[in-house]
Design a protein around this motif. Structure first.
Motif, PDB file in Angstrom:
ATOM      1  N   GLY A 277      77.448  78.744  24.338  1.00  0.00           N
ATOM      2  CA  GLY A 277      77.279  78.295  22.958  1.00  0.00           C
ATOM      3  C   GLY A 277      77.751  76.869  22.723  1.00  0.00           C
ATOM      4  N   LEU A 278      78.668  76.398  23.585  1.00  0.00           N
ATOM      5  CA  LEU A 278      79.153  75.015  23.467  1.00  0.00           C
ATOM      6  C   LEU A 278      78.140  74.012  24.014  1.00  0.00           C
ATOM      7  N   GLY A 279      77.151  74.521  24.765  1.00  0.00           N
ATOM      8  CA  GLY A 279      76.147  73.631  25.348  1.00  0.00           C
ATOM      9  C   GLY A 279      76.308  73.411  26.842  1.00  0.00           C
ATOM     10  N   LEU A 280      77.040  74.317  27.496  1.00  0.00           N
ATOM     11  CA  LEU A 280      77.252  74.233  28.938  1.00  0.00           C
ATOM     12  C   LEU A 280      76.578  75.462  29.567  1.00  0.00           C
ATOM     13  N   VAL A 281      75.502  75.237  30.295  1.00  0.00           N
ATOM     14  CA  VAL A 281      74.647  76.346  30.750  1.00  0.00           C
ATOM     15  C   VAL A 281      74.532  76.334  32.274  1.00  0.00           C
ATOM     16  N   HIS A 282      74.677  77.518  32.866  1.00  0.00           N
ATOM     17  CA  HIS A 282      74.699  77.705  34.317  1.00  0.00           C
ATOM     18  C   HIS A 282      73.399  78.385  34.762  1.00  0.00           C
ATOM     19  N   CYS A 283      72.671  77.724  35.633  1.00  0.00           N
ATOM     20  CA  CYS A 283      71.467  78.327  36.234  1.00  0.00           C
ATOM     21  C   CYS A 283      71.853  78.744  37.654  1.00  0.00           C
ATOM     22  N   PRO A 284      72.076  80.050  37.888  1.00  0.00           N
ATOM     23  CA  PRO A 284      72.740  80.478  39.120  1.00  0.00           C
ATOM     24  C   PRO A 284      71.838  80.488  40.350  1.00  0.00           C
ATOM     25  N   GLU A 285      72.489  80.471  41.505  1.00  0.00           N
ATOM     26  CA  GLU A 285      71.757  80.694  42.760  1.00  0.00           C
ATOM     27  C   GLU A 285      71.179  82.107  42.723  1.00  0.00           C
ATOM     28  N   GLY A 286      69.960  82.285  43.216  1.00  0.00           N
ATOM     29  CA  GLY A 286      69.337  83.598  43.203  1.00  0.00           C
ATOM     30  C   GLY A 286      68.588  83.889  41.917  1.00  0.00           C
ATOM     31  N   ARG A 287      68.612  82.926  40.995  1.00  0.00           N
ATOM     32  CA  ARG A 287      67.784  82.913  39.765  1.00  0.00           C
ATOM     33  C   ARG A 287      68.228  83.884  38.693  1.00  0.00           C
TER      34      ARG A 287
END
Length: 235
Positions: free
Chosen positions: A76-86
């Motif tokens: 929600g703060l604007g920090l987004v994680h696109c993980p390994e393995g999708r």
């Protein structure tokens, strides 16, 4: 700085995955973490996004500590994680997956323009929007994972191995999109086994070995370092 990490240490049981790691990421920058498997690169991303709890050290996002912030609040703060393995939801459609990326957003009226933006970046997702995500190719699933992350309108995007297992032409597209979203104002922290590509698009690089920082500098300088060439660039 949009992100500052100070003396971060993380352990999994008796195994120390990160030892006093520090780094900075300027607003609007692309920073890459380079290192062999098990060097601690993914652990850095997981600690930033709140998925693992550090033993010690500090993580600051836009100057504020993330220490007691749960993962969903971090998004929600604007920090987004696109993980390994999708990590896509295979039984949901492409559109449903994209909608889930926006679950923290309050400005529902802005979502239509965000969706249009994602479809412009990845036209294949528009064509496949009604298909179950599990029927997509590996490259299309990676496009979906990044598209879903962008639906949260990140200020900082954490990307973990976006090129893993993909055909060269898909990798080229993914990296073009990373550069495009960066030019649009999104800061990027990139973990990527393809060190050639990562150093080509990054502004700054940090090199990790068994959980410790061994080198850092401008990506163009790191790419010319004989030790990096020998270890990671096939020199």
């Amino acid at each position: 700085m949009i992100l500052e990490i100070k003396d971060l240490s993380v352990s999994y049981g008796a195994v120390r995955a990160l030892k006093n790691f520090s780094m900075e990421l300027p607003v609007g920058g692309i920073v890459t973490l380079i290192g062999a498997n098990g060097a601690g690169k993914s652990t850095v991303l997981r600690a930033i996004s709140g998925l693992v709890k550090p033993e010690s050290g500090e993580i600051l996002f836009e100057g504020a500590s993330l220490k007691s912030v749960p993962p969903h609040r971090i998004v929600g703060l604007g920090l987004v994680h696109c993980p390994e393995g999708r990590g896509i939801f295979p039984n949901l459609t492409v559109l449903e997956n994209l909608d889930l990326g926006a679950y923290t957003r309050k400005d529902r009226r802005g979502l239509e323009s965000e969706l249009t933006h994602v479809y412009q970046l990845f036209p294949r997702l528009l064509e496949r929007r009604s298909q179950p995500a599990g029927t997509l190719s590996g490259g299309e699933q990676q496009m979906l994972a990044i598209g879903r992350a962008l639906m949260a309108r990140p200020k900082l995007l954490l990307l973990d191995e976006p090129s893993l297992g993909l055909a060269p032409q898909v990798v080229e597209l993914i990296f073009e999109v990373i550069q495009k979203i960066n030019r649009e104002g999104c800061s990027v922290l990139l973990v990527e086994q393809n060190a050639h590509l990562a150093l080509e698009i990054a502004h700054h690089a940090y090199v990790l070995e068994t959980g410790s920082l061994v080198m850092q500098g401008k990506a163009s300088d790191i790419a010319k370092d004989p030790r990096v060439i020998a270890a990671y660039l096939g020199g």
